[in-house]
Design a protein around this motif. Structure first.
Motif: not given
Length: 171
Positions: A97-98, A101, A105, A129, A132
């Motif tokens: 998931r990271d 993301i 971004l 960033y 988040t």
């Protein structure tokens, strides 16, 4: 697997450094840092860091490999005392998931770069960033999101006179 990945990173770092040295000049015609200046520094530091990491990974593998999901007793004991799931310390389930993301971004940054200009796009990326992945530190996030892009803009645009995308505000 980890040691071979580290060795692969050493190979990629070496290739990056070699490519930069072969195709770019370190100094321009006036003696100022040229297009090969940063690949030399970044590539050299990258090669050094990946080589050290590979040596440490091979040394760790030689001392005895553990099962990928097995933790050393000290880590597991500390995590148990703190009430933390020790298996999630090194990536865990949130890792994919990271990565997604961060890819989103960076894609947004690439899209915003010609629209907002380099400085504003970097600030937007840093804010997104940091908020988040570090939601608790409001003031620190804003300071980092303003300071790092300002430094990079100063370094590349003013000191090195590199052309950066210009936004509607002229920077």
């Amino acid at each position: 697997m980890k040691k071979w990945f580290s060795l692969g990173l050493v190979g990629l770092s070496s290739a990056y450094l070699a490519y930069g040295l072969r195709t770019l000049d370190i100094l321009d015609f006036s003696g100022r840092p040229g297009a090969g200046y940063f690949p030399l520094i970044i590539g050299g530091l990258l090669l050094l860091a990946t080589a050290v990491n590979a040596v440490l990974d091979f040394r760790e593998a030689r001392q005895g490999e553990m099962h990928p999901l097995q933790l050393d007793p000290a880590t597991e004991g500390t995590a148990e005392l703190m009430g933390v799931d020790a298996h999630g310390l090194d990536g865990g389930r949130r890792f994919p998931r990271d990565v997604l993301i961060i890819l989103a971004l960076l894609s947004g940054f690439i899209f915003l770069l010609p629209v907002l200009g380099a400085l504003a796009a970097m600030i937007v990326l840093m804010l997104a960033y940091l908020f988040t992945f570090n939601q608790a530190e409001l003031l620190t996030n804003v300071l980092y999101a303003l300071a790092l892009p300002a430094f990079l803009y100063w370094l590349f645009s003013i000191i090195l006179n590199a052309s950066l995308p210009v936004g509607p505000f002229g920077f």
